[in-house]
Design a protein around this motif. Structure first.
Motif, PDB file in Angstrom:
ATOM      1  N   ARG A   1       0.627  -1.679   0.436  1.00 57.60           N
ATOM      2  CA  ARG A   1       0.131   0.257   0.122  1.00 57.60           C
ATOM      3  C   ARG A   1       0.534   1.435  -0.357  1.00 57.60           C
TER       4      ARG A   1
ATOM      5  N   TRP B   1       1.462   3.133  -3.049  1.00 60.66           N
ATOM      6  CA  TRP B   1       0.665   4.991  -3.216  1.00 60.66           C
ATOM      7  C   TRP B   1       1.296   6.280  -2.654  1.00 60.66           C
TER       8      TRP B   1
ATOM      9  N   LEU C   1      10.327   8.173  15.085  1.00 59.73           N
ATOM     10  CA  LEU C   1       8.892   7.966  14.641  1.00 59.73           C
ATOM     11  C   LEU C   1       7.801   9.433  13.806  1.00 59.73           C
ATOM     12  N   TYR C   2       7.488   8.734  12.417  1.00 58.58           N
ATOM     13  CA  TYR C   2       6.724  10.260  11.998  1.00 58.58           C
ATOM     14  C   TYR C   2       5.907   9.285  11.236  1.00 58.58           C
ATOM     15  N   GLN C   3       4.240  10.281  11.071  1.00 60.19           N
ATOM     16  CA  GLN C   3       3.805   9.859  10.278  1.00 60.19           C
ATOM     17  C   GLN C   3       3.513  11.161  10.477  1.00 60.19           C
ATOM     18  N   GLY C   4       2.862  11.384   9.138  1.00 61.10           N
ATOM     19  CA  GLY C   4       1.368  12.447   8.377  1.00 61.10           C
ATOM     20  C   GLY C   4       0.294  11.986   8.481  1.00 61.10           C
ATOM     21  N   PRO C   5      -1.143  12.903   7.571  1.00 62.67           N
ATOM     22  CA  PRO C   5      -2.046  12.453   7.302  1.00 62.67           C
ATOM     23  C   PRO C   5      -2.108  11.138   6.222  1.00 62.67           C
TER      24      PRO C   5
ATOM     25  N   ARG D   1      -0.617   7.521   7.793  1.00 66.13           N
ATOM     26  CA  ARG D   1      -1.870   7.656   9.060  1.00 66.13           C
ATOM     27  C   ARG D   1      -3.214   6.935   8.039  1.00 66.13           C
ATOM     28  N   ARG D   2      -3.438   7.413   7.097  1.00 66.84           N
ATOM     29  CA  ARG D   2      -4.569   6.769   6.398  1.00 66.84           C
ATOM     30  C   ARG D   2      -4.319   5.323   5.549  1.00 66.84           C
ATOM     31  N   LEU D   3      -2.634   5.174   5.210  1.00 63.68           N
ATOM     32  CA  LEU D   3      -2.049   3.713   5.162  1.00 63.68           C
ATOM     33  C   LEU D   3      -1.668   2.841   5.644  1.00 63.68           C
ATOM     34  N   GLY D   4      -1.727   3.421   7.451  1.00 60.90           N
ATOM     35  CA  GLY D   4      -1.014   2.621   8.316  1.00 60.90           C
ATOM     36  C   GLY D   4       0.415   2.241   7.841  1.00 60.90           C
TER      37      GLY D   4
ATOM     38  N   VAL E   1       4.378   4.142   8.588  1.00 54.19           N
ATOM     39  CA  VAL E   1       5.648   5.123   9.163  1.00 54.19           C
ATOM     40  C   VAL E   1       6.810   5.612   8.621  1.00 54.19           C
TER      41      VAL E   1
ATOM     42  N   ALA F   1       3.061  -0.013  10.279  1.00 53.53           N
ATOM     43  CA  ALA F   1       3.117   0.434  11.236  1.00 53.53           C
ATOM     44  C   ALA F   1       3.618  -0.303  12.281  1.00 53.53           C
ATOM     45  N   ASP F   2       2.902  -1.248  12.427  1.00 55.43           N
ATOM     46  CA  ASP F   2       4.176  -2.071  13.561  1.00 55.43           C
ATOM     47  C   ASP F   2       5.134  -2.775  13.386  1.00 55.43           C
TER      48      ASP F   2
ATOM     49  N   ALA G   1       7.194   0.354  14.669  1.00 55.60           N
ATOM     50  CA  ALA G   1       7.071   0.194  16.122  1.00 55.60           C
ATOM     51  C   ALA G   1       8.163  -1.078  16.855  1.00 55.60           C
TER      52      ALA G   1
ATOM     53  N   PHE H   1       0.352  15.769  11.535  1.00 57.02           N
ATOM     54  CA  PHE H   1       1.947  15.144  11.569  1.00 57.02           C
ATOM     55  C   PHE H   1       2.669  14.327  12.877  1.00 57.02           C
ATOM     56  N   ARG H   2       2.110  13.492  13.185  1.00 60.40           N
ATOM     57  CA  ARG H   2       2.581  12.880  14.305  1.00 60.40           C
ATOM     58  C   ARG H   2       3.907  12.581  14.813  1.00 60.40           C
TER      59      ARG H   2
END
Lengths: 558, 168
Positions: free
Chosen positions: A401, A404, A446-450, A453-456, A458, A478-479, A482, B99-100
């Motif tokens: 995924r 995208w 660890l960073y995540q934009g919007p 986040r939708r795609l799960g 990081v 994501a896992d 982590a 943005f986390r």
């Protein structure tokens, strides 16, 4: 703060270098410690530093001398010319005079633990570089310095902005002697009284033949742009020649306006990077990596073992068919002193895959590990990291995924972990591989934009010291992210506990040999704790880590 | 498009870590900061409107003001999202709504700790603790602590760092 364990009661403990201009009387020489009382730099230095101004001044004066004995009808013009000549010469003299003043007021000294430089005419600066924090030493010879036999010694310690000590200039031989002595002292090697630290023996690892350098430099994006521009110009000219309605002026006008500046800028950049990397040679010595390069200005850099914080191996798509690679590293302090594009951070301008392998074997510390302490990166893993895709050889890849977010490179993005390093692989067309030794990981984020986040997914970053390499693994599930965050923290702290001391020769094993004899045991055996009884922070911690080591290693081993 | 799938592990909420929030008064500090900028923007817009005497100024100023007001609504959530946790070996700092980010800084990597407080901070009795490593990228900032809490955190961090200090 006596350094040598066999002379702990040395008189005149030199921890008070606060008497700036008083030469220390009867220095009780501690064996192995290079000691230089406060000395001025070489008296020719101001001329070398202001040579450009001086040259211009001299040229103008010569011009004036040659021009003046021709009194003619236009003596008035010559008179005003004379004033101009005088003005330029005066400026040149002022520049040199300023340098002379600067030289007169700056002195350097070396004692057991640090290099000191006092400088400044009106506002005085006292700077000291602690030897156990030494990151790299450069001997730089500008063209004019080569002519008169002077060299600059740059001592890099990790610090904030501008953490260098630059000794401009010393006699060539003196600069090399001082470098060897500083490296020996920083390494913790002792020499008998009066004996000089010899230059560490070195073994040449690789060199870049001029042909490959020329080809490699020519096959870069900037040169391609230049060629493209030239092609466009020629086509434009041809087209205008065959089209009666269009005059050549209309096409040539804008080109003439913009062209020369752009061409000069590009040629200058390319020529500069070529000159800096010319005759590139890399050697290995007990003092670490030794890099020599330069066409006009020559530079000899020594990077002690364990000072490389992160490595970036990259390949532009133009180099792919030749299988050439470029290697840059992060060394603490370099980026702050010389900017992000610092050429001293280049450990391989254009090299083969074998060169990369040899280089990584030097840069990545060998040592304790389940596989017997192999230095470098396992060839198969390296292979997968350099040109592979997918999950072969233990690479953790990103989920489908993620396409995208990165429609082309997502197949190649991934990371792998070996006993010693983390490898982060990115880039499909231009390939990148970042190698970070576990003990050099500063912190992990660890960073995540919007969208992510939708795609799960990081992005994981390993924070390294400032420099050209910014290790990151984008778009991990994501896992997985982590897990990497969690495990990398553990790995980093275990590797840190087992890593060698800052004074690299105090470990029982010569670092370059990378043998299986336990580096991890080193903190227990070495005499560091005895030496720095008064709690130099690094060594003090080294002792404690020594205690931790066994437990950690015990846990790590199956 | 197999977008989210089953969430196995929430990456920004590691197991067994209890994050501590920061003072809600930080909201006011942030709003005051943003408010000053917004005010400046309004003043500039009004001056331009008077001097140039065209309604076009509103075309730029209007959306700008709208954006400022909207982001003001985000501030409380952002402040709520800030959290930190002191573990045995490292400090965790979490922040961000859209943005986390989550940063893990081992104490042994700490070079120094800053405690700063701006004028509004001081008026509300708040301070910011910033942990510096040799990397400029490890951005471990804990804003909005009460002055006492900031001093305590600083002392704990320094002590922990001293005990585990490593080189670079």
């Amino acid at each position: 703060m006596s350094l040598a364990p066999d002379a702990p009661d040395a008189p005149d403990a030199p921890d008070a270098p606060d008497a700036p201009d008083v030469p220390e009387t009867a220095p009780a020489r501690v064996p192995g410690a290079p000691r230089v009382p406060f000395t001025r730099l070489h008296p020719v230095s101001p001329l070398v530093r202001g040579w450009a101004a001086l040259l211009v001044g001299l040229a103008v004066v010569l011009d004036g001398v040659v021009g003046s004995p021709v009194p003619g009808p236009d003596a008035g013009i010559l008179g005003s010319l004379g004033i101009q000549v005088g003005g330029v010469f005066a400026v040149a003299v002022l520049v040199v005079l300023g340098n002379v003043l600067g030289w007169f007021f700056s002195r350097y000294s070396v004692d057991d633990t640090a290099v000191h430089l006092h400088s400044g005419v009106l506002s005085r600066t006292q700077r000291q570089a602690r030897l156990d924090r030494l990151q790299a030493i450069d001997v730089v010879q500008p063209l004019i310095g080569r002519l008169v036999g002077l060299a600059e010694l740059r001592i890099e310690v990790a610090g904030g902005a501008d953490s260098q000590i630059r000794l401009r200039y010393l006699k060539d031989a003196e600069a090399h002697r001082l470098r060897n002595a500083l490296l020996a002292a920083a390494a913790g090697v002792e020499y008998a009284d009066g004996e000089e630290a010899p230059e560490a023996p070195e073994r040449e690892v690789l060199q870049v033949p001029p042909g490959r350098l020329v080809a490699g430099t020519a096959l870069t994006g900037t040169v391609l742009v230049l060629l493209l521009g030239a092609t466009l110009l020629v086509t434009a000219l041809v087209v205008t020649a065959f089209l009666p309605g269009v005059s050549a002026q209309m096409v040539l006008g804008p080109i003439v306006a913009i062209g020369p500046g752009a061409v000069i800028a590009i040629v200058f950049t390319v020529a500069n990077s070529f000159a800096k990397s010319f005759a590139f040679r890399l050697a290995e010595s007990p003092d670490g990596l030794r890099v020599r390069a330069g066409l006009t200005e020559t530079r000899s850099t020594t990077v002690p073992p364990g000072r490389v914080q992160a490595v970036l191996v990259s390949q532009s798509w133009l180099w792919r068919r030749f299988d050439w690679w470029h290697v840059k590293v992060n060394i603490a302090g370099y980026a702050q002193s010389e900017g992000e594009q610092s050429t001293s951070a280049v450990l391989l301008p254009v090299g083969t895959r074998a060169d990369v392998r040899a280089l990584l074997a030097l840069v990545v510390p060998g040592g304790a590990g389940p596989d017997g302490g192999q230095a470098g990166v396992d060839p198969a893993v390296l292979e997968a990291g350099l040109s592979g895709t997918g999950s072969a050889r233990g690479f953790v890849t990103v989920p489908r995924r993620a396409r995208w977010l990165d429609p082309f490179a997502w197949r190649r993005i991934g990371y792998a972990v070996t006993d010693r390093v983390l490898l982060a692989r990115t880039g499909l067309l231009d390939r990148h591989l970042v190698v970070v030794p576990h003990e050099r990981t500063q912190s992990v984020g660890l960073y995540q934009g919007p969208l992510q986040r939708r795609l799960g997914v990081v992005t994981v970053r390993l924070h390294s010291t400032p420099g050209p390499v910014g290790p990151l693994v984008p778009h991990l599930a994501a896992d997985e992210g982590a897990r990497l965050l969690r495990e990398q923290g553990t790995r980093a702290s275990a590797a840190r506990a087992a890593s060698g001391p800052e004074r690299w020769m105090q470990r029982p094993v010569v670092p370059s040999s990378g043998s299986a004899a336990g580096v991890g045991l080193a903190p227990v055996e070495e005499p560091v704790d005895v030496v720095e009884g008064d709690g130099g922070p690094v060594q003090g911690a080294g002792g404690e880590e020594g205690v931790q080591v066994d437990g950690l290693r015990g846990d790590r081993r199956p | 498009m197999d977008s989210t799938g089953a969430r196995v592990e929430e990456p920004f909420d590691p197991e067994g870590v209890a994050f501590r929030g920061v003072s809600r008064r930080l909201t006011w500090v942030r709003l005051a900061g943003a408010g000053i900028f917004a005010l400046l923007g309004v003043v500039v817009a009004v001056v331009l409107l008077v001097v140039l005497d065209t309604p076009w100024v509103l075309l730029v100023a209007g959306p700008g003001l709208l954006l400022a007001v909207l982001s003001a609504f985000l501030v409380p959530a952002q402040v709520r999202a800030i959290g930190y946790a002191e573990r045995e070996e490292d400090l965790l700092v979490r922040r961000g709504v859209m943005f986390r980010s989550l940063t893990v800084v081992p104490y042994g990597r700490m070079q120094y700790v800053d405690v700063t407080a701006g004028p509004v901070d001081r008026a509300l009795g708040l301070a910011t603790v910033r942990l510096h490593t040799a990397s400029a990228a490890s951005d471990a900032v804990v804003p909005g602590l009460t002055t006492d809490a900031a001093a305590l955190l600083r002392d704990r961090l320094t002590a922990a760092g001293q005990a585990r200090l490593a080189g670079l």
